[in-house]
Design a protein around this motif. Structure first.
Motif, PDB file in Angstrom:
ATOM      1  N   CYS A 302      29.531  63.478 101.178  1.00 25.66           N
ATOM      2  CA  CYS A 302      28.592  62.546 102.073  1.00 25.66           C
ATOM      3  C   CYS A 302      29.166  61.866 103.462  1.00 25.66           C
ATOM      4  CB  CYS A 302      28.429  61.197 101.028  1.00 25.66           C
ATOM      5  SG  CYS A 302      27.407  62.496  98.972  1.00 25.66           S
ATOM      6  N   GLY A 303      30.807  62.218 103.431  1.00 30.06           N
ATOM      7  CA  GLY A 303      31.254  61.391 105.036  1.00 30.06           C
ATOM      8  C   GLY A 303      31.157  60.335 104.703  1.00 30.06           C
ATOM      9  N   GLN A 304      31.557  59.722 103.130  1.00 32.29           N
ATOM     10  CA  GLN A 304      32.021  58.010 102.688  1.00 32.29           C
ATOM     11  C   GLN A 304      32.880  58.224 103.394  1.00 32.29           C
ATOM     12  OE1 GLN A 304      29.937  56.228 102.855  1.00 32.29           O
ATOM     13  NE2 GLN A 304      27.593  57.119 101.252  1.00 32.29           N
ATOM     14  N   PRO A 305      33.982  56.901 104.145  1.00 34.56           N
ATOM     15  CA  PRO A 305      36.114  56.950 103.447  1.00 34.56           C
ATOM     16  C   PRO A 305      35.858  57.728 101.968  1.00 34.56           C
ATOM     17  CG  PRO A 305      34.673  55.000 103.793  1.00 34.56           C
ATOM     18  CD  PRO A 305      33.368  56.106 103.588  1.00 34.56           C
ATOM     19  N   LEU A 306      37.565  58.459 101.819  1.00 33.74           N
ATOM     20  CA  LEU A 306      37.628  58.525 101.302  1.00 33.74           C
ATOM     21  C   LEU A 306      38.235  57.721 100.063  1.00 33.74           C
ATOM     22  CD1 LEU A 306      39.932  61.784 102.398  1.00 33.74           C
ATOM     23  CD2 LEU A 306      38.160  61.310 101.571  1.00 33.74           C
ATOM     24  N   GLY A 307      38.949  58.221  99.114  1.00 29.34           N
ATOM     25  CA  GLY A 307      39.707  56.654  97.614  1.00 29.34           C
ATOM     26  C   GLY A 307      40.318  56.935  97.952  1.00 29.34           C
ATOM     27  N   GLU A 308      41.358  55.938  97.043  1.00 30.81           N
ATOM     28  CA  GLU A 308      43.114  55.435  96.870  1.00 30.81           C
ATOM     29  C   GLU A 308      43.098  56.243  95.856  1.00 30.81           C
ATOM     30  OE1 GLU A 308      45.021  51.264  95.686  1.00 30.81           O
ATOM     31  OE2 GLU A 308      43.271  52.295  94.834  1.00 30.81           O
ATOM     32  N   VAL A 309      44.131  57.132  95.839  1.00 32.04           N
ATOM     33  CA  VAL A 309      44.756  58.137  95.722  1.00 32.04           C
ATOM     34  C   VAL A 309      45.626  57.802  94.387  1.00 32.04           C
ATOM     35  CG1 VAL A 309      44.125  60.644  96.828  1.00 32.04           C
ATOM     36  CG2 VAL A 309      46.513  59.230  97.159  1.00 32.04           C
ATOM     37  N   ARG A 310      45.960  56.749  95.048  1.00 36.78           N
ATOM     38  CA  ARG A 310      46.942  55.811  93.367  1.00 36.78           C
ATOM     39  C   ARG A 310      47.402  56.203  91.726  1.00 36.78           C
ATOM     40  NH1 ARG A 310      47.413  49.921  92.271  1.00 36.78           N
ATOM     41  NH2 ARG A 310      45.266  49.671  92.634  1.00 36.78           N
ATOM     42  N   LEU A 311      48.243  56.825  91.670  1.00 36.88           N
ATOM     43  CA  LEU A 311      48.493  56.649  90.344  1.00 36.88           C
ATOM     44  C   LEU A 311      48.751  55.741  89.444  1.00 36.88           C
ATOM     45  CD1 LEU A 311      49.187  59.407  88.117  1.00 36.88           C
ATOM     46  CD2 LEU A 311      51.041  59.157  88.466  1.00 36.88           C
ATOM     47  N   LEU A 312      47.622  55.181  88.425  1.00 36.04           N
ATOM     48  CA  LEU A 312      48.377  54.181  88.109  1.00 36.04           C
ATOM     49  C   LEU A 312      49.396  53.976  86.879  1.00 36.04           C
ATOM     50  CD1 LEU A 312      44.163  53.081  87.874  1.00 36.04           C
ATOM     51  CD2 LEU A 312      46.350  52.098  88.947  1.00 36.04           C
ATOM     52  N   SER A 313      48.758  55.573  85.101  1.00 37.61           N
ATOM     53  CA  SER A 313      50.256  55.587  84.425  1.00 37.61           C
ATOM     54  C   SER A 313      50.667  57.237  85.180  1.00 37.61           C
ATOM     55  CB  SER A 313      48.952  55.454  83.594  1.00 37.61           C
ATOM     56  OG  SER A 313      49.924  56.179  82.088  1.00 37.61           O
ATOM     57  N   PRO A 314      51.566  57.472  84.298  1.00 35.51           N
ATOM     58  CA  PRO A 314      52.291  58.759  83.846  1.00 35.51           C
ATOM     59  C   PRO A 314      51.722  59.681  82.586  1.00 35.51           C
ATOM     60  CG  PRO A 314      53.958  57.513  84.398  1.00 35.51           C
ATOM     61  CD  PRO A 314      52.744  56.148  83.954  1.00 35.51           C
ATOM     62  N   ALA A 315      51.051  60.488  82.828  1.00 37.68           N
ATOM     63  CA  ALA A 315      49.447  60.811  82.030  1.00 37.68           C
ATOM     64  C   ALA A 315      49.882  62.855  81.564  1.00 37.68           C
ATOM     65  CB  ALA A 315      48.402  60.973  83.089  1.00 37.68           C
ATOM     66  N   VAL A 316      49.491  63.173  80.687  1.00 39.35           N
ATOM     67  CA  VAL A 316      50.042  64.406  80.178  1.00 39.35           C
ATOM     68  C   VAL A 316      48.309  65.239  79.602  1.00 39.35           C
ATOM     69  CG1 VAL A 316      50.435  66.155  78.433  1.00 39.35           C
ATOM     70  CG2 VAL A 316      52.330  64.359  79.728  1.00 39.35           C
ATOM     71  N   MET A 317      47.898  66.002  80.768  1.00 45.70           N
ATOM     72  CA  MET A 317      46.288  66.717  79.831  1.00 45.70           C
ATOM     73  C   MET A 317      46.957  68.492  79.630  1.00 45.70           C
ATOM     74  SD  MET A 317      43.491  68.924  80.915  1.00 45.70           S
ATOM     75  CE  MET A 317      44.887  69.910  82.192  1.00 45.70           C
ATOM     76  N   LEU A 318      45.920  67.571  77.986  1.00 45.28           N
ATOM     77  CA  LEU A 318      46.490  69.365  77.523  1.00 45.28           C
ATOM     78  C   LEU A 318      44.874  69.931  77.664  1.00 45.28           C
ATOM     79  CD1 LEU A 318      48.446  70.356  75.366  1.00 45.28           C
ATOM     80  CD2 LEU A 318      47.497  68.868  73.278  1.00 45.28           C
ATOM     81  N   ASN A 319      45.188  70.694  77.526  1.00 49.05           N
ATOM     82  CA  ASN A 319      43.253  72.013  77.778  1.00 49.05           C
ATOM     83  C   ASN A 319      43.002  71.825  76.223  1.00 49.05           C
ATOM     84  OD1 ASN A 319      42.048  71.532  79.630  1.00 49.05           O
ATOM     85  ND2 ASN A 319      43.359  73.930  80.778  1.00 49.05           N
ATOM     86  N   LEU A 320      41.581  72.116  75.607  1.00 47.73           N
ATOM     87  CA  LEU A 320      41.475  72.217  74.421  1.00 47.73           C
ATOM     88  C   LEU A 320      40.533  73.276  74.808  1.00 47.73           C
ATOM     89  CD1 LEU A 320      40.000  68.653  73.008  1.00 47.73           C
ATOM     90  CD2 LEU A 320      41.847  69.730  72.721  1.00 47.73           C
ATOM     91  N   ILE A 321      41.226  74.651  74.102  1.00 45.31           N
ATOM     92  CA  ILE A 321      40.679  75.911  73.992  1.00 45.31           C
ATOM     93  C   ILE A 321      40.370  77.006  73.315  1.00 45.31           C
ATOM     94  CG2 ILE A 321      41.791  78.165  74.883  1.00 45.31           C
ATOM     95  CD1 ILE A 321      43.838  77.079  76.962  1.00 45.31           C
ATOM     96  N   GLY A 322      39.267  76.772  73.145  1.00 44.83           N
ATOM     97  CA  GLY A 322      38.117  78.106  71.857  1.00 44.83           C
ATOM     98  C   GLY A 322      38.389  77.333  70.955  1.00 44.83           C
ATOM     99  N   ASP A 323      38.818  77.121  68.841  1.00 44.88           N
ATOM    100  CA  ASP A 323      38.099  76.727  68.376  1.00 44.88           C
ATOM    101  C   ASP A 323      39.238  75.122  68.395  1.00 44.88           C
ATOM    102  OD1 ASP A 323      40.295  77.880  67.547  1.00 44.88           O
ATOM    103  OD2 ASP A 323      39.701  78.886  66.328  1.00 44.88           O
ATOM    104  N   GLU A 324      40.756  75.715  69.534  1.00 47.12           N
ATOM    105  CA  GLU A 324      40.949  73.440  69.427  1.00 47.12           C
ATOM    106  C   GLU A 324      39.993  72.385  69.682  1.00 47.12           C
ATOM    107  OE1 GLU A 324      44.520  76.374  71.277  1.00 47.12           O
ATOM    108  OE2 GLU A 324      43.666  74.982  72.532  1.00 47.12           O
ATOM    109  N   VAL A 325      38.755  72.794  70.458  1.00 46.18           N
ATOM    110  CA  VAL A 325      38.513  71.852  70.504  1.00 46.18           C
ATOM    111  C   VAL A 325      37.538  71.341  69.022  1.00 46.18           C
ATOM    112  CG1 VAL A 325      35.849  73.071  69.955  1.00 46.18           C
ATOM    113  CG2 VAL A 325      35.653  71.096  71.158  1.00 46.18           C
ATOM    114  N   LEU A 326      37.456  71.934  67.637  1.00 46.85           N
ATOM    115  CA  LEU A 326      37.415  71.177  67.073  1.00 46.85           C
ATOM    116  C   LEU A 326      38.507  69.714  65.774  1.00 46.85           C
ATOM    117  CD1 LEU A 326      36.883  74.615  64.467  1.00 46.85           C
ATOM    118  CD2 LEU A 326      35.589  72.908  65.636  1.00 46.85           C
ATOM    119  N   PHE A 327      39.710  70.001  66.560  1.00 41.46           N
ATOM    120  CA  PHE A 327      40.296  68.527  66.810  1.00 41.46           C
ATOM    121  C   PHE A 327      39.215  67.764  67.021  1.00 41.46           C
ATOM    122  CE2 PHE A 327      43.813  71.904  67.646  1.00 41.46           C
ATOM    123  CZ  PHE A 327      44.551  71.770  66.291  1.00 41.46           C
TER     124      PHE A 327
END
Ligand code: AMP
Length: 388
Positions: A302-327
């Motif tokens: 949209c041509g708007q000003p870009l936002g802050e990219v500050r990391l607020l917390s360490p993190a780990v992202m884990l994908n849920l693949i296939g039937d792991e979504v059942l968890f």
């Protein structure tokens, strides 16, 4: 520079309605924009979040005109949307990143040639247009990886060639799966130490913001886990930031870009690929940053000003693949997960569960990476098998 800003109230179009399109739509709606989604699959998750939905094939000219009439700007959720469609839409509305950028990126041979020409290190590679040309690999030695030049993703359309004896089998596969105009890229198979990636956002006036470097673990060519920030020496991070920014600058890209890199044992970095859109390895930004990659996609579009990219917390992202979504959907595993401090669950709302299909992800937030990694590992070890 005189930039036309697209204000809230306008309608933003997205080509592709998978989870990335859905997360873009969610961010756009929160920011006061309408959303038009075009995905030929009626079941695609983003359709449910759209003010206006199209399910015609991307080749439908009447649908293209209709889409263009409804939107003030267009983006896409992945690089395999037709380049010609973006070129045509661009005659009527802004498309960001542009069709020119898309064309360079969507062909792996073009992309690697472009990056190399602009002084960026990439794995040694060769482009071939006939399966019989596989024997050119002799120039690169073994092991090798062969990838379709276009349309591959999540490890699909890739073959590892460990030794010359593997060639015949791979050649048969190439012949069986080839389409008119098919080409392939052969790359040296790198015994890298780690895979890292970084999000770069670039606005229409050339301003750039860079998110923290993250470390990725892939299984079967698919992203499994991302840790932010990456635990690498500061010099490596600096080098990665420099390379990622110069790749996006060279492309003159406007939007969100993810630059994936291989870190070698001797500290060298090589660019694996550049995605012209938010990326699975940037999903942590939804929960761990002030402004997510999807909000940045809206802002840049949209041509708007870009936002802050500050990391607020360490993190780990884990994908849920296939039937792991059942968890995350079936008791009692889902209740245990919902009680886990620092765990944020995202489900993509895909109706059919299929092997190797990304169904959702969990972000584990903690005060240190070690703690977030331990939470993710504990979750996986508690649930080696999805609930029945
Ligand atoms: P890509 O679709 O090119 O990102 O490849 C998917 C995954 O395959 C990467 O994240 C790597 O884990 C692996 N891979 C791709 N290219 C190479 C290479 N040249 N050498 C070693 N592994 C690779």
């Amino acid at each position: 520079m005189n930039v036309t800003i697209i204000d809230p109230g306008a309608t933003l179009g997205v080509l592709g309605g998978g989870q990335l399109g859905a997360m873009f739509a969610t961010a756009a709606r929160r920011m006061g924009y309408g959303v038009a989604v075009w995905d030929p699959h009626a079941e695609a998750p983003a359709h449910r979040l759209a003010d206006y939905s199209l399910t015609q094939p991307f080749s439908d000219v009447a649908a293209r005109k209709d889409f263009a009439r409804h939107v003030h700007a267009v983006t896409y959720e992945w690089e395999n949307v037709p380049g010609e469609l973006c070129e045509q839409l661009e005659l009527e509305v802004p498309v960001r990143p542009s069709s020119r950028v898309l064309r360079v990126i969507q062909d792996r041979i073009e992309q690697k040639t472009f990056l190399q020409t602009h002084g960026l290190n990439v794995p040694a590679f060769y482009g071939i247009s006939l399966p019989e040309e596989l024997d050119r690999q002799a120039v690169l030695g073994y092991p090798l990886i062969c990838k379709t030049a276009t349309a591959g993703y999540d490890g699909k359309g890739q073959w590892k060639i460990s030794r010359v004896e593997d060639c015949a089998v791979v050649q048969e596969d190439l012949i069986r799966t080839m389409r008119p105009g098919s080409r392939w890229i052969l790359e040296e198979f790198l015994l890298f130490e780690r895979e890292v990636s970084i999000l770069v956002v670039r606005s229409i006036d050339g301003t750039m913001r860079t998110y923290p470097l993250v470390e990725n673990i892939h299984e079967d060519g698919m992203l499994r886990q991302t840790t932010v920030p990456a635990d690498v020496p500061a010099a490596v991070t600096q080098q990665a930031v420099m390379m990622a920014r110069s790749a996006v600058q060279a492309l003159d890209g406007v939007g969100v870009f993810c630059v994936e890199l291989f870190l070698m044992g001797d500290g060298r970095l090589l660019v694996n690929e550049v995605a012209p859109r938010p990326h699975n390895s940037g999903h942590y930004s939804l929960d761990a940053c002030t402004v997510s990659q999807f909000e940045q996609q809206v802002r840049a579009l949209c041509g708007q000003p870009l936002g802050e990219v500050r990391l607020l917390s360490p993190a780990v992202m884990l994908n849920l693949i296939g039937d792991e979504v059942l968890f995350a959907t079936v008791s009692p595993a889902n209740q245990e997960l919902l009680c886990e401090p620092g765990a944020v669950v995202h489900l993509y709302g895909k109706r059919a569960i299929r092997p190797k299909r990304k169904m959702g992800h969990i972000t584990f937030l903690a005060s240190t990476c070690a703690e977030a990694l331990a939470k993710a590992a504990a979750f996986r070890s508690r649930h080696p098998q999805p609930p029945q």
